[in-house]
Design an enzyme around this catalytic site. Structure first.
Site, PDB file in Angstrom:
ATOM      1  N   LYS A  74      -8.844   0.263  -5.673  1.00 14.08           N
ATOM      2  CA  LYS A  74      -9.733  -0.179  -4.500  1.00 14.08           C
ATOM      3  C   LYS A  74     -10.853   0.819  -3.806  1.00 14.08           C
ATOM      4  CE  LYS A  74      -6.688  -3.694  -2.775  1.00 14.08           C
ATOM      5  NZ  LYS A  74      -5.892  -4.338  -1.643  1.00 14.08           N
ATOM      6  N   ASP A 110      -9.005  -8.513   2.211  1.00 13.64           N
ATOM      7  CA  ASP A 110      -7.520  -8.489   2.583  1.00 13.64           C
ATOM      8  C   ASP A 110      -7.456  -8.528   4.368  1.00 13.64           C
ATOM      9  OD1 ASP A 110      -6.276  -7.773   0.189  1.00 13.64           O
ATOM     10  OD2 ASP A 110      -6.888  -5.849   0.148  1.00 13.64           O
TER      11      ASP A 110
END
Length: 291
Positions: A74, A110
């Site tokens: 990420k 997220d």
């Protein structure tokens, strides 16, 4: 004219058990789309996380519409992107990449995913003092979400004290120093004595990492408990907390709402979050039953 065919994928490590492909494909089927979601597992390919740039370029060249990115890529993917959304830039982490006219744009769903799940599942809980376990990629996202939701103060606890301190400092820069701090695990008893709730953002409780992330004796009925792990939906932490009478939130909602936001980014179409919440319960239940 809107497209009716999409090719997307997920890059990460050990992602074989992920329910994300089924979540996306089920919703696409209901919307009459041809939608293929591929797993690109760096372990299976035998390449290091740093290969994410090469995988990204290959996917773009092969005509993918977008990618989800998960652990441990990420942060590593950022240097290979053409632009970042404000949320991804603030977080320093990307979990969704959209290919648009040859450009790769990074997003982070997220944060919005956890915020939407929390607001739906624990709408009226007090948020003055929140203790968060875990300062990794998921931890950064949920801490941002909690402060965006109005938490008074988030104290980050991690087995790696430097990582907790770094996250708290980053949160302080964005939200104000008084709203974030870090602490070592030996202070958990003291912190939980006066906390309103716990956010759990470590891998403990996952099928491959069973157990509790803290001593069970530190839990008490005055706490709410929010979980990030969604496989299984009922972790040992949630089971223990529920038995004590705590209000609890499983990780399924975050998995669904981040997928809802990613689906929207990939297709420009509005997914049905209620149907996808039913999907995650069905899919996770089938896994638990060994189907």
């Amino acid at each position: 004219m809107a497209k009716d065919s999409y090719l997307v994928g997920l890059i990460g490590s050990g992602i074989g058990p992920s329910l994300t492909p089924a979540l996306h494909e089920r919703e696409a089927d209901r919307q009459g789309l041809r939608y293929l979601y591929r797993l690109i597992d760096i372990d299976t390919l035998g390449v290091p996380p740093e290969a994410v740039g090469d995988l990204l370029r290959a996917a773009r060249d092969l005509g993918f519409d977008g990618l989800n990115i998960t652990h441990p890529c990420k942060q590593l993917v950022i240097e290979h992107l053409d632009a970042l959304s404000p949320q991804a830039e603030a977080l320093g982490a990307v979990n969704t990449v959209v290919f648009d006219d040859g450009r790769a744009i990074g997003h982070n769903t997220d944060v919005t995913g956890f915020a939407a799940s929390f607001a739906r599942g624990l709408p009226d809980v007090p948020l003055e003092r929140v203790v968060q376990l875990g300062a990794g990629g998921a931890g950064a996202a949920v801490a941002h979400a909690m402060l965006t939701l109005g938490a008074g103060r988030v104290t980050v606890v991690d087995a790696l004290p430097e990582r907790a301190a770094d996250l708290a400092a980053s949160l302080g820069r964005h939200f104000g120093e008084a709203r974030a701090s870090s602490a070592t695990p030996d202070r958990l008893a003291e912190l939980l004595g006066t906390a309103d709730g716990i956010v759990h953002a470590t891998p403990t409780g996952m099928a491959a990492h069973p157990g509790l992330p803290l001593p069970a004796g530190l839990l008490h009925p005055g706490l709410w408990v929010a979980e990030v792990v969604y496989r299984p939906l009922e972790t040992e932490l949630l089971r223990t907390a529920r038995a004590l009478g705590c209000a609890v939130l499983d990780g399924g909602g975050m998995a669904v709402f981040q997928a809802v936001d990613a689906f929207r980014l990939f297709t420009g179409r509005e997914p049905d979050s209620a149907r996808m919440l039913a999907d995650i319960a069905d899919l996770a239940g089938a896994v638990a039953a060994g189907k």
